[in-house]
Scaffold this active site. Structure first.
Site, mmCIF file in Angstrom:
data_model
loop_
_atom_site.group_PDB
_atom_site.id
_atom_site.type_symbol
_atom_site.label_atom_id
_atom_site.label_comp_id
_atom_site.label_asym_id
_atom_site.label_seq_id
_atom_site.Cartn_x
_atom_site.Cartn_y
_atom_site.Cartn_z
ATOM 1 N N ALA A 209 5.697 -29.690 -9.638
ATOM 2 C CA ALA A 209 5.027 -28.155 -9.616
ATOM 3 C C ALA A 209 3.900 -27.570 -9.536
ATOM 4 O O ALA A 209 3.827 -28.220 -11.612
ATOM 5 C CB ALA A 209 5.273 -26.975 -8.214
ATOM 6 N N ASN A 210 2.960 -26.551 -9.743
ATOM 7 C CA ASN A 210 2.555 -25.902 -10.992
ATOM 8 C C ASN A 210 2.714 -23.818 -11.345
ATOM 9 O O ASN A 210 3.617 -23.932 -10.004
ATOM 10 C CB ASN A 210 0.851 -26.362 -11.396
ATOM 11 N N ARG A 211 2.180 -23.399 -12.089
ATOM 12 C CA ARG A 211 2.775 -22.130 -11.894
ATOM 13 C C ARG A 211 1.654 -21.299 -11.485
ATOM 14 O O ARG A 211 1.383 -20.244 -11.312
ATOM 15 C CB ARG A 211 1.771 -21.235 -13.488
#
Ligand code: C5P
Length: 219
Positions: free
Chosen positions: A29-31
């Site tokens: 995933a990412n932030r």
């Protein structure tokens, strides 16, 4: 829908990260928190638009009074976006993973006692913004985002041409700006006529400004 300049218009907004599975219990995933995309959907709604909000697994809950489609992966997001067309405007604020795990497992990966670490291989995800920009049912106005850490304006200007969108909302997400996951944003709006720096504003205020700009463009 409220009576506003976007009454009778359909706005499509993507938001949040995507999750790309590694196995049934793990993902990449990412932030992205989904804060900016959520605020844009609410601002377009407040100007009277019918909003379809396609969101990955975000920290923020979707605004009331809009159509919400929850997805996990980039491929699911592309399908939901395609199904939501036609639209008058598309704002693609999602932080879509560029890559998915090609050899994702149907079963949980186990430590098998051997010393070798598992190897992941990746396949490129579809570019949703570029796909919408080239669609036969292309919205009249397509707005992309560019989260950059270096040469923000040059990279975002090139991205606008490469993706075929009309506007790019560019921002500097370098560590220390507090923008990724924060409540404020400082963006540059890139159009066919140039780059315009907006002041540092809350994401809500940035969204309102963008929605006003969209309404002026469409009416
Ligand atoms: O290429 P990059 O990810 O920096 O481009 C950002 C813009 O493209 C954002 O508007 C994002 O929502 C969109 N995008 C997309 N599909 C992808 C990658 C990015 O729609 N696979």
């Amino acid at each position: 829908f409220s009576d506003g300049p976007l009454k009778g218009r359909h706005a499509l907004v993507t938001s949040g990260p995507t999750h790309e599975p590694i196995d049934p219990v793990r993902y990449i995933a990412n932030r992205s928190s989904g804060t900016q995309g959520t605020a844009i959907a609410a601002a377009l709604r407040d100007l009277g638009a019918r909003v379809t909000f396609v969101t990955g697994p975000a920290d923020t809950s979707p605004p009331a009074g809009i159509d919400v489609v929850q997805v996990e992966t980039a491929q699911q997001m592309l399908n939901a976006v395609t199904a939501a067309l036609p639209a008058d405007v598309a704002v693609m604020a999602a932080a879509v993973a560029d890559w998915r795990v090609e050899n994702a497992g149907d079963r949980k990966m186990k430590k098998d006692g051997s010393a070798t670490a598992p190897a992941l291989t990746f396949a490129e995800n579809p570019d949703i913004l570029a796909t919408v920009s080239k669609a036969a049912t292309r919205p009249k106005l397509v707005v992309g985002f560019a989260a950059e850490t270096d040469d923000v304006i040059a990279n975002a200007t090139a991205k606008r041409l490469r993706k075929g969108c009309d506007w790019i909302v560019a921002n500097d997400v370098s560590p220390g700006t507090g923008i990724m996951g924060g409540t404020e944003n400082a963006v540059t709006l890139i159009t066919d006529t140039g780059a315009e720096d907006w002041p540092r504003l809350t994401k809500t205020e940035t969204a309102r400004r963008l929605a006003d700009r969209i309404a002026r463009h469409l009416t």
